[in-house]
Design an enzyme around this catalytic site. Structure first.
Site, PDB file in Angstrom:
ATOM      1  N   GLY A   1       0.797  -1.215   0.000  1.00  0.00           N
ATOM      2  CA  GLY A   1       0.000   0.000   0.000  1.00  0.00           C
ATOM      3  C   GLY A   1       0.834   1.271   0.000  1.00  0.00           C
ATOM      4  CG  HIS A   2      -1.319   4.957   0.325  1.00  0.00           C
ATOM      5  ND1 HIS A   2      -2.363   5.828   0.056  1.00  0.00           N
ATOM      6  CD2 HIS A   2      -1.617   4.382   1.497  1.00  0.00           C
ATOM      7  CE1 HIS A   2      -3.233   5.780   1.042  1.00  0.00           C
ATOM      8  NE2 HIS A   2      -2.798   4.909   1.923  1.00  0.00           N
ATOM      9  CG  ASN A   3       2.429   7.448   1.963  1.00  0.00           C
ATOM     10  OD1 ASN A   3       1.249   7.649   1.679  1.00  0.00           O
ATOM     11  ND2 ASN A   3       3.402   8.269   1.588  1.00  0.00           N
TER      12      ASN A   3
END
Length: 347
Positions: free
Chosen positions: A242-244
């Protein structure tokens, strides 16, 4: 496809830093398992569980440790880490599809992109504006690379890879077919009317050196800061990052792992197949953690070690009975605690 290679046993001993016991001029043309090896093949004994197969093995030579040398009468390469030697030997014999030099006539390269003269761009590939393709890069058929990217020296992008804009790949990375790097992270928030509003994903993805990304794996771009995959990380097929997220150097992420956004995973970690990472708040996993298959990590792990979860399989009827009992576990705990209090009151 690159041509098959052969090596003398002496050349292999030198390349693998192994002790040679046998004819140094013996020609080795391939690798095979103990069970399937034939004349001209090199095999390996990396686990004592397979030592009984040595008796019937027809390999030309075997990689093994000194403690197992007496079990094999033929030529041998002796090392204290046979599996590592096998891994290095596999790289010598690897055959991979190659590309014609230059840029294929059907490829689409933006005029502002920079493609090094030694790079190879395959049929149907697209390279976006202001993207930099460094020396010895191999971009196979139908790969899409977006704007403002950099693909480091010696990278290999297999067919149908998609690299969105603002993605940086370090040197010597390999991205297998169907992988997507830099798609939007899963960011939405409900408005007053209950409709979901998209949170624009403004970050990018930064991938370090010597990273492997498996087939059909997705690595989302960051919402504000970048998603970061550090040097030497090995990611299997069908993984969702997922993001980050930040994945520490030389960690291993096995097949079908799902990692929720903003997770931080340390160095030299292993997430086995089917592990899920996600909880009520961002999760951090320290260095040197192994999470066994199908475990759900719902809170941070701050001590190195091996962690497991989930329920082992059992016959269906037994599993159903245990599942019903598990639902009554809290009630049982309360009853036991109540009994303990009553017993203490009698003392």
């Amino acid at each position: 496809m690159s041509q098959r290679r052969s090596f003398t046993l002496q050349a292999l001993a030198e390349a693998l830093d192994a002790e040679l016991d046998g004819d140094p001029a013996l020609e080795i043309a391939g690798l095979a398992s103990l069970r399937s090896a034939g004349p001209g093949d090199l095999s390996h004994l990396s686990s004592p569980a397979y030592r009984d197969e040595l008796a019937s093995c027809a390999a030309a030579a075997v990689i093994l440790s000194s403690q197992h040398r007496s079990l094999w009468s033929g030529p041998a390469l002796i090392t204290e880490n046979p599996y590592l030697a096998f891994a290095r030997a596999s790289q010598l014999f690897a055959r991979s599809p190659d590309l014609d030099p230059g840029i294929h006539a059907s490829a689409c390269v933006h005029p502002s992109a920079t493609v090094h003269a030694s790079a190879r761009i395959g049929p149907g590939a697209c390279v976006g504006a202001n993207t930099q393709i460094e020396p010895e890069v191999r971009v196979h058929a139908n790969v899409t690379i977006g704007e403002d990217c950099r693909v480091g020296e010696g990278c290999v992008l297999m067919p149908n890879v998609v690299i969105y804009h603002d993605v940086v790949l370090g040197v010597r990375c390999i991205v297998h077919g169907g992988a997507v790097i830099g798609a939007d992270g899963f960011g939405f928030t409900p408005g007053e009317d209950g409709r979901l509003t998209t949170i624009a994903q403004l970050g990018g993805v930064r991938v370090g050196d010597d990273v492997s990304v498996g087939a059909c794996t997705s690595i989302d771009r960051g919402a504000l800061d970048d998603t970061i995959i550090e040097d030497g990380v090995k990611i299997d097929n069908q993984v969702q990052i997922g993001h980050n997220c930040r994945i520490g150097a030389h960690s291993v992420i096995c097949g079908c792992v799902g990692i929720v956004g903003s997770t931080r995973i340390g160095r030299h970690c292993v997430l086995a197949g089917g592990v899920g990472v996600g909880g009520d708040r961002p999760i951090e996993i320290c260095d040197q953690v192994v999470v066994s298959g199908m475990t759900h990590v719902s809170s941070s792990i701050r001590e190195p070690g091996i962690y497991s979860g989930g329920v082992l399989h059992s016959p269906n009827r037994k599993w159903k009975k245990n599942a019903i009992r598990f639902g009554r576990l809290d009630d049982l705990h309360r009853r036991v605690a109540d009994l303990e209090r009553k017993l203490k009151s009698r003392d």
